[in-house]
Design a protein around this motif. Structure first.
Motif, PDB file in Angstrom:
ATOM      1  N   PHE A   1      -4.702   7.147  -5.930  1.00 44.59           N
ATOM      2  CA  PHE A   1      -3.469   6.936  -5.160  1.00 44.59           C
ATOM      3  C   PHE A   1      -3.191   5.463  -4.861  1.00 44.59           C
ATOM      4  O   PHE A   1      -2.142   5.124  -4.336  1.00 44.59           O
TER       5      PHE A   1
ATOM      6  N   GLN B   1     -10.559  10.015   3.718  1.00 45.66           N
ATOM      7  CA  GLN B   1      -9.280  10.406   3.078  1.00 45.66           C
ATOM      8  C   GLN B   1      -8.974  11.896   3.146  1.00 45.66           C
ATOM      9  O   GLN B   1      -7.854  12.291   3.443  1.00 45.66           O
TER      10      GLN B   1
ATOM     11  N   ARG C   1       2.760   5.691  -5.533  1.00 44.18           N
ATOM     12  CA  ARG C   1       2.876   4.275  -5.854  1.00 44.18           C
ATOM     13  C   ARG C   1       2.990   4.067  -7.355  1.00 44.18           C
ATOM     14  O   ARG C   1       2.223   4.661  -8.123  1.00 44.18           O
TER      15      ARG C   1
ATOM     16  N   SER D   1       1.953   8.468  -0.274  1.00 48.52           N
ATOM     17  CA  SER D   1       3.116   7.765  -0.797  1.00 48.52           C
ATOM     18  C   SER D   1       2.846   7.473  -2.282  1.00 48.52           C
ATOM     19  O   SER D   1       1.833   6.851  -2.617  1.00 48.52           O
TER      20      SER D   1
ATOM     21  N   PRO E   1     -13.652   5.233   5.809  1.00 44.38           N
ATOM     22  CA  PRO E   1     -12.581   6.131   5.371  1.00 44.38           C
ATOM     23  C   PRO E   1     -13.093   7.282   4.525  1.00 44.38           C
ATOM     24  O   PRO E   1     -13.959   7.095   3.677  1.00 44.38           O
TER      25      PRO E   1
ATOM     26  N   ILE F   1       0.800  -1.220   0.000  1.00 48.96           N
ATOM     27  CA  ILE F   1       0.000   0.000   0.000  1.00 48.96           C
ATOM     28  C   ILE F   1       0.842   1.284   0.000  1.00 48.96           C
ATOM     29  O   ILE F   1       0.506   2.243  -0.673  1.00 48.96           O
ATOM     30  N   ARG F   2       1.912   1.291   0.802  1.00 48.21           N
ATOM     31  CA  ARG F   2       2.809   2.461   0.834  1.00 48.21           C
ATOM     32  C   ARG F   2       4.240   1.979   0.687  1.00 48.21           C
ATOM     33  O   ARG F   2       4.559   0.824   0.981  1.00 48.21           O
TER      34      ARG F   2
ATOM     35  N   GLN G   1     -11.991  -5.662   0.784  1.00 43.21           N
ATOM     36  CA  GLN G   1     -11.335  -4.383   0.448  1.00 43.21           C
ATOM     37  C   GLN G   1     -12.389  -3.292   0.342  1.00 43.21           C
ATOM     38  O   GLN G   1     -12.152  -2.146   0.652  1.00 43.21           O
TER      39      GLN G   1
ATOM     40  N   ARG H   1     -12.467   9.742  -5.548  1.00 45.48           N
ATOM     41  CA  ARG H   1     -13.163   9.046  -4.472  1.00 45.48           C
ATOM     42  C   ARG H   1     -14.658   8.877  -4.737  1.00 45.48           C
ATOM     43  O   ARG H   1     -15.347   8.135  -4.048  1.00 45.48           O
TER      44      ARG H   1
ATOM     45  N   LYS I   1       0.996   9.796   5.427  1.00 43.36           N
ATOM     46  CA  LYS I   1       1.549  10.702   4.424  1.00 43.36           C
ATOM     47  C   LYS I   1       1.323  10.059   3.075  1.00 43.36           C
ATOM     48  O   LYS I   1       1.524   8.843   2.933  1.00 43.36           O
TER      49      LYS I   1
ATOM     50  N   ASP J   1      -9.822   6.672   7.656  1.00 44.59           N
ATOM     51  CA  ASP J   1      -8.455   6.791   7.135  1.00 44.59           C
ATOM     52  C   ASP J   1      -8.311   8.167   6.500  1.00 44.59           C
ATOM     53  O   ASP J   1      -9.252   8.659   5.866  1.00 44.59           O
TER      54      ASP J   1
HETATM   55  N1  SAH Z   1     -10.498  -0.019   0.690  1.00 45.65           N
HETATM   56  C1  SAH Z   1     -10.281   0.859   1.728  1.00 45.65           C
HETATM   57  C2  SAH Z   1      -8.855   1.064   2.163  1.00 45.65           C
HETATM   58  C3  SAH Z   1      -7.731   0.456   1.464  1.00 45.65           C
HETATM   59  S1  SAH Z   1      -6.093   0.872   1.867  1.00 45.65           S
HETATM   60  C4  SAH Z   1     -10.914   2.182   1.367  1.00 45.65           C
HETATM   61  O1  SAH Z   1     -11.309   2.428   0.275  1.00 45.65           O
HETATM   62  O2  SAH Z   1     -10.990   3.010   2.213  1.00 45.65           O
HETATM   63  C5  SAH Z   1      -6.104   1.546   3.482  1.00 45.65           C
HETATM   64  C6  SAH Z   1      -5.765   2.974   3.556  1.00 45.65           C
HETATM   65  O3  SAH Z   1      -4.434   3.202   3.148  1.00 45.65           O
HETATM   66  C7  SAH Z   1      -6.590   3.861   2.647  1.00 45.65           C
HETATM   67  O4  SAH Z   1      -7.839   4.154   3.182  1.00 45.65           O
HETATM   68  C8  SAH Z   1      -5.720   5.094   2.541  1.00 45.65           C
HETATM   69  O5  SAH Z   1      -5.966   6.004   3.571  1.00 45.65           O
HETATM   70  C9  SAH Z   1      -4.294   4.538   2.713  1.00 45.65           C
HETATM   71  N2  SAH Z   1      -3.566   4.566   1.445  1.00 45.65           N
HETATM   72  C10 SAH Z   1      -3.824   3.880   0.324  1.00 45.65           C
HETATM   73  N3  SAH Z   1      -2.939   4.193  -0.638  1.00 45.65           N
HETATM   74  C11 SAH Z   1      -2.101   5.119  -0.111  1.00 45.65           C
HETATM   75  C12 SAH Z   1      -0.985   5.866  -0.611  1.00 45.65           C
HETATM   76  N4  SAH Z   1      -0.581   5.731  -1.862  1.00 45.65           N
HETATM   77  N5  SAH Z   1      -0.364   6.718   0.226  1.00 45.65           N
HETATM   78  C13 SAH Z   1      -0.788   6.883   1.505  1.00 45.65           C
HETATM   79  N6  SAH Z   1      -1.825   6.224   2.022  1.00 45.65           N
HETATM   80  C14 SAH Z   1      -2.497   5.347   1.235  1.00 45.65           C
END
Ligand code: SAH
Ligand code: SF4
Ligand code: F3S
Length: 463
Positions: free
Chosen positions: A170, A274, A348, A346, A272, A53-54, A208, A286, A344, A312
């Motif tokens: 993201f 965001q 990807r 990140s 979440p 994820i990060r 997920q 989103r 923070k 989140d």
């Molecule tokens: N499916 C869930 C969460 C998946 S990942 C949703 O949609 O909410 C869990 C959390 O990681 C996300 O809610 C987001 O806050 C964080 N996340 C995902 N990708 C990220 C990235 N590239 N940088 C930082 N945080 C990230």
């Protein structure tokens, strides 16, 4: 079937879906003679079940692989036999070849959708050396998995949905986990029943995007999550139901109503958001606004006034201005959270946000994260302190660090420490809260469940 005793060490990173998958990997290997051990040094097979994820989550995996390589070499040099190293999960799915390049000691790489084939993959590694399996197979892995071989305990995870079609700009999950897929209702109810028979009292439904659930039902129709929760609530012995992680866009009317109608659905929801800026939410793809999110929260609290929320947050998304960030702080202040995760941004590989928009300096991200975490930490502390003096049912699901102590979960997922005899493990007892910190509560038991023996009740009163 090979039945010689072998040992396996599984280390899990990332979300609860990986925790569930690791337990199922152990189930798949158990009939093949594998028993789990607690340290890598003793293991014939090591599986790292990884998270992509990060950036930080990925780097952790590579440094662990560096340590494991040394253990593997030492073991082989001592003549203690060979050790296989496998990388599973989302890093495996995203960068199989890269793993082979950066960590040549790895023997096997496989993604989250193929672990039902583990015994065959291991046989192939022994036959011909390294194997990489990043398939999204046509068969449903759940149909090929054996029934769970061991109890997960009083609280358990049950995966009902996998994958994601949302493509937030993201996020890597749609690439690592593939398209949305829902397990059939009958399979979920059967698994839940088996869990309850083995002593599970609280089930957390996982996905997920768990509230995108849309599974084939015995009546021939498709059930959404609300309907599934209503059916699970009928299961005798299942005292608590939770679900995670949900997307605001998929909070349909029935699911909101279920929060008011089903008392065993716990009054705690991870939803979440965001960001608190519409501009950023749009750039994140989103598909909801700040206002539509707030309206969902209001409707949920209308039907379940004691509902606590968690969320989140991402700070420092490309192009996020001070004003956008202030919007996030404002939203947090208005909604108030019992708990939250904040990260923070990140960048990807392969995601839209990593190439579009202005990337922000690390220092700005760090500063915003600090400010947000201070606010969220204060809200969490206030939420916990508001429980002081209250009596609440606690599901005692693990031993405490002190002798004679058990730790349980409140309806709002807070950890609650109590002095309690070990016979009470796995039961739901009323406790009055006497102490609160940011991360946990402490209380005294005031009642024992009816099934408890008189002598155990005596001990509880004595503590
Ligand atoms: N499916 C869930 C969460 C998946 S990942 C949703 O949609 O909410 C869990 C959390 O990681 C996300 O809610 C987001 O806050 C964080 N996340 C995902 N990708 C990220 C990235 N590239 N940088 C930082 N945080 C990230
Ligand atoms: Fe990632 Fe968005 Fe899907 Fe959640 S909804 S898994 S954040 S793409
Ligand atoms: Fe991580 Fe994969 Fe879960 S990327 S958060 S382990 S779905």
């Amino acid at each position: 079937m090979i039945t010689a005793r072998k040992s396996i060490f599984i280390k899990t990173y990332g979300c609860q879906m990986n925790v569930y998958d690791s337990a199922r990997m152990a189930d798949v290997l158990e009939p093949h003679g594998y028993r789990q051990v607690d340290t890598p040094a003793d293991a014939d097979l090591i599986i790292l079940n990884t998270c992509h994820i990060r950036d930080k989550a990925v780097e952790k995996v590579y440094s662990e692989l560096g340590r494991l390589k040394k253990i593997k070499q030492a073991r082989e040099a001592d003549g203690r036999g060979s050790m296989l190293i496998a990388v599973a999960g989302c890093v495996a799915q995203a960068e199989g070849e890269e793993i082979q390049r950066r960590a040549p000691a790895v023997d096997l790489v496989f993604g989250p959708q193929t672990y039902h084939r583990l015994p065959d993959m291991l046989a192939e590694v022994r036959r011909r050396g390294k194997v990489i399996d990043q398939d999204f197979p046509v068969e449903d892995k759940f149909d090929c998995l054996p029934e769970e071989s061991a109890s997960q305990g009083p609280t358990a995870f049950l995966t009902i949905q996998e994958g994601c079609d949302k493509f937030c700009s993201f996020c890597v999950v749609p690439y690592t986990r593939g398209a949305e897929f829902s397990r059939p209702v009958a399979a979920i109810l059967a698994e839940a029943r088996r869990m309850v028979i083995r002593g599970t009292r609280e089930i957390t439904l996982l996905g997920q995007n768990v509230n995108a659930y849309c599974g084939v039902a015995p009546d021939g129709g498709n059930w959404r999550l609300g309907r599934l929760i209503r059916a699970l609530a009928e299961l005798e012995g299942l005292d608590r139901i939770r679900y995670t992680t949900s997307h605001p866009q998929d909070m349909d009317d029935d699911l909101i109503a279920v929060h008011g109608d089903v008392p065993t659905l716990m009054p705690y929801l991870h939803l979440p958001v965001q960001s608190g800026s519409d501009r950023i939410l749009e750039a994140m793809n989103r598909k909801h606004t700040v206002d539509s999110y707030r309206r969902i929260v209001d409707r949920l609290r209308e039907v379940r006034p004691d509902l606590a929320l968690s969320s989140d947050f991402i700070v420092g998304f490309p192009g996020e201005t001070d004003a956008d960030f202030v919007g996030t702080l404002k939203l947090v202040t208005e909604v108030t959270y019992a708990q939250a995760y904040s990260f923070k941004y990140s960048a990807r590989p392969g995601t839209l946000a990593s190439v579009a928009g202005k990337q922000l300096p690390e220092a700005v991200k760090a500063e915003r994260l600090e400010a947000l975490q201070q606010l969220l930490g204060a809200q969490q502390m206030a939420f916990n302190r508001a429980r002081l003096g209250q009596t609440m049912p606690v599901l005692l699901d693990r031993p405490g660090r002190k002798a004679g102590q058990l730790v349980g979960r409140s309806p709002w997922l807070q950890a609650v420490h109590v002095m309690a005899p070990s016979q009470l493990f796995g039961s739901i007892c009323d406790a009055t809260i006497q102490d609160a910190t940011t991360n946990s509560l402490a209380g005294v038991l005031i009642s024992s469940p009816p099934e408890m023996s008189a002598s155990a009740a005596e001990q509880t009163r004595a503590t």
